[in-house]
Design an enzyme around this catalytic site. Structure first.
Site, mmCIF file in Angstrom:
data_model
loop_
_atom_site.group_PDB
_atom_site.id
_atom_site.type_symbol
_atom_site.label_atom_id
_atom_site.label_comp_id
_atom_site.label_asym_id
_atom_site.label_seq_id
_atom_site.Cartn_x
_atom_site.Cartn_y
_atom_site.Cartn_z
ATOM 1 N N SER A 3 -32.712 -31.881 48.652
ATOM 2 C CA SER A 3 -31.884 -32.503 49.694
ATOM 3 C C SER A 3 -30.437 -32.003 49.701
ATOM 4 O O SER A 3 -29.656 -32.459 50.540
ATOM 5 C CB SER A 3 -31.889 -34.024 49.514
ATOM 6 O OG SER A 3 -33.174 -34.547 49.756
ATOM 7 N N GLU A 36 0.798 -1.223 0.000
ATOM 8 C CA GLU A 36 0.000 0.000 0.000
ATOM 9 C C GLU A 36 0.835 1.278 0.000
ATOM 10 O O GLU A 36 0.438 2.282 -0.588
ATOM 11 C CB GLU A 36 -0.923 0.011 1.232
ATOM 12 C CG GLU A 36 -2.109 -0.926 1.141
ATOM 13 C CD GLU A 36 -3.221 -0.372 0.259
ATOM 14 O OE1 GLU A 36 -3.066 0.745 -0.277
ATOM 15 O OE2 GLU A 36 -4.235 -1.063 0.087
#
Length: 678
Positions: free
Chosen positions: A346, A86
């Site tokens: 329980s 680029e």
């Protein structure tokens, strides 16, 4: 004549230099007056695990994925490829590459159209920050001015970081980190040459090169980048040849969404934070989420599951599965069932027994009655409808018998049971506001997170654990004693020997199952020497699930969780004060738990000295008891010390620190006081 010419030349040179200086000053003022666009953008809120791995990101308000990234967190090979393709003079130019601009101009004159672009990465950053177009010359001039201004105020590394955070990668993906998760399913720290080339190519045409929209165009653009890198000597021929054979993505991956419910909680707890670091282990979380989905799949479309795992030595929550799937479905997957109030069934019984051991009301080898009993109109029955008569406390807990648990709760008092729960960090909700004996059998609202905290305390020698999912310990946390270490070990030892589901052969996991009234909730809670695990199954709307039992449904999931944790850590050895004897060698009051009628007699013993919470200097303690029937048995932290008919005696073996003193009279009635020896 010559001197005049020389003088004019000098004057001309001076005027040129002066004009140049004025021009440069004017240019500097022009660039200095540039109003820069905002450099700080809102990034996606991120929730990460204990190792920094992404658990879940959130969209920014405008609906984009913009995951923050720093330059050092990006593969250097990608950055080198990007610059070469680029803007090869990025690290040396001042924002505008005049060489590239001259090439663009010459090509435009020669071909009558733009053949290539001359924008530098800095100019692209300027365009991205201002969201300006690229086709109009006014926009290009503005980009040049902003690029010059950026170069004067920021370093090259900062400019590159802006590009890495804002470059478009198709759809609502902004920034290289969002792109690598969407296209490759990983962060950008390590990329293959083929992956780097694709990321270089997409921002040039993010609409037409989206791999999920036009995979052929994206693949071709990637290959052009690779061949350019070969031509320019960035990659060698062998690397490029291998990269060209690598497949390109053709679908967009989903972003991680692990521990989704907990991530929401973290975000709501600190809405201004952009990063939330949790104690969660992402790998374990993923394995347990898969297990949760598999666990409910064979049981219709309404059964739901929740799982929690914590390290009880540190309090770190390692996994939190709020449902079998974070989706809108018949299971109500968006509801976090780790936070839902449910009946624990329980699974509260270990607390009942632990408190009874701690107060000297019973010992694992104590005999206790399991027979029909009327507790002032309350007539509980065992789950199977059977009665065992006289049975050892150890076996009563392993069989999860209801009558012995209710008898012990009556002796303790339901309020003391709730106080023990609160000391563990739980926040129980009592139907009707006033606790009764049914609390022992699950008549209370608790969350899975509460239950994990309770079992973590038992596993931690009876002391509350700072159960937390944030990266820092809970501010102001106080490690309160739920029960003594001897009582906690006795509970763990009993649960360690509870019969396992078929096929499970471990010997170091203490566990308890539970089923709530009406088959609405199935529970399994367990721990080894390091981890505590909680599993709940039921329906999110609280309706019954016919035939659901904790032992059948939740226990196998519990042991599957431990299998995914790896090696089971051994439980702690018994504390030195533990009384390891058979029933016939226990102190007389501990050989058989008295009936409810005997314990209802007036004149129960009370500790006259030391008062509860006393601090005593020295290593000898004189204790006194009033009321009650001799002989009296004195215990410290559940361990018998002395048996005497005198109401006053001397204890000289407590040692420094906190102790729970218990006195038991001849009828089995007891009183307790906490004291600190200094």
């Amino acid at each position: 004549m010559r001197s005049r010419r020389y003088g004019r030349w000098l004057l001309t040179l001076a005027l040129v230099l002066w004009t140049g200086a004025l021009g440069r000053d004017a240019f500097d003022r022009f660039i200095g007056a540039t109003v820069l666009p905002p450099l700080a953008f809102q990034h996606s809120v991120e929730v990460r695990d204990r190792n920094g791995e992404l658990l879940r990101p959130y969209l920014v308000p405008e609906g984009r994925w913009r995951l923050a990234v720093t330059l050092d967190a990006v593969d250097p090979g990608y950055v080198d490829m990007l610059v070469r393709y680029e803007d090869k003079r990025f690290w040396t130019h001042g924002g505008v590459d005049f060489v590239a601009m001259s090439r663009v101009f010459a090509q435009a004159v020669r071909y009558g159209r733009l053949v290539s672009g001359g924008s530098t990465l800095t100019m692209q950053v300027a365009r991205l920050l201002e969201n300006s177009g690229t086709g109009r010359w006014q926009g290009k001039l503005r980009q040049i001015r902003v690029a010059w201004a950026l170069e004067r105020q920021l370093s090259k590394e900062q400019i590159m970081t802006l590009y890495l955070n804002h470059a478009p990668f198709g759809g609502n993906l902004e920034g290289v980190r969002a792109a690598t998760f969407a296209w490759f399913g990983k962060p950008p720290a390590r990329l293959t040459p083929a992956e780097s080339a694709l990321l270089v190519a997409i921002p040039q045409a993010p609409l037409s090169r989206r791999p999920d929209r036009d995979p052929e165009a994206a693949h071709a653009a990637r290959d052009r980048v690779l061949r350019r890198m070969l031509r320019d000597g960035i990659l060698d021929a062998e690397t490029v040849e291998a990269a060209l054979t690598e497949a390109s993505p053709s679908v967009r991956r989903d972003f991680p969404i692990l521990a989704a419910h907990l991530a929401d909680r973290a975000r709501y707890a600190a809405p201004l934070e952009v990063r939330h670091d949790l104690t969660i282990d992402a790998g374990l979380q993923a394995r347990l989420e898969a297990l949760a989905a598999a666990a409910v799949a064979p049981h219709g479309d309404r059964l739901q599951v929740a799982i929690m795992v914590a390290n009880h030595t540190t309090g770190d929550v390692l996994a939190s599965v709020g449902s079998s799937g974070y989706v809108v479905d018949a299971r109500e997957g968006f509801v976090d069932m780790t936070q839902a109030l449910r009946s624990p069934g329980s699974t509260l019984k270990p607390l009942v027994y632990g408190l009874a051991f701690d107060r000297g009301l019973a010992h694992p080898e104590t005999m206790i009655a399991d027979r029909p009993t009327d507790f002032d109109g309350y007539r509980p029955q065992n789950f199977d409808g059977l009665w065992r008569g006289e049975i050892r406390v150890r076996r009563a807990l392993q069989l999860s018998l209801n009558l012995p648990a209710v008898s012990l709760t009556q002796a303790l008092g339901p309020e003391h049971l709730l106080a023990g729960l609160r000391r563990s960090g739980a926040e129980p909700v009592i139907p009707g506001g006033r606790p009764g004996l049914a609390v022992a059998l699950g008549g209370v609202g608790l969350r899975l997170e509460d239950m994990v905290g309770l079992y973590a305390a038992i596993a931690n020698g009876g002391t509350r654990v700072d159960l937390h999912w944030g990266s820092a310990p809970t501010p102001g946390f106080v490690p309160r004693v739920v029960m003594g270490d001897v009582a906690a070990w006795q509970v763990a030892d009993i649960l360690r020997q509870t019969p396992r589901p078929s096929g499970v052969i471990d010997t170091e996991i203490a566990f308890k199952t539970g089923t709530s009234y009406g088959h609405r909730d199935a529970w399994a809670m367990g721990f080894d020497g390091r981890h505590v695990v909680g599993v709940w199954l039921g329906r999110a709307d609280g309706t019954p699930v016919p035939g659901v039992f904790g032992g059948d449904l939740a226990a196998p999931v519990l042991f599957d969780v431990f299998a995914r944790l790896g090696t089971v850590e051994p439980l702690a050895p018994p504390p030195p004060a533990t009384l390891l004897v058979s029933n016939d060698r226990l102190p007389l009051p501990l050989q058989r738990f008295g009936s409810s009628q005997e314990r209802a007699n007036v004149g129960a013993p009370a500790i006259a000295f030391p008062p509860d919470g006393a601090v005593v200097e020295g290593d000898v303690l004189t204790v006194k008891v009033r009321d009650g029937i001799a002989p009296f048995t004195w215990l410290a932290n559940g361990a018998p010390l002395v048996r005497t008919r005198s109401r006053e005696t001397v204890l000289d073996s407590l040692g420094a620190g906190f102790s729970a003193l218990t006195v038991i009279d001849a009828t089995g009635r007891s009183a307790q006081s906490f004291v600190e020896m200094r």
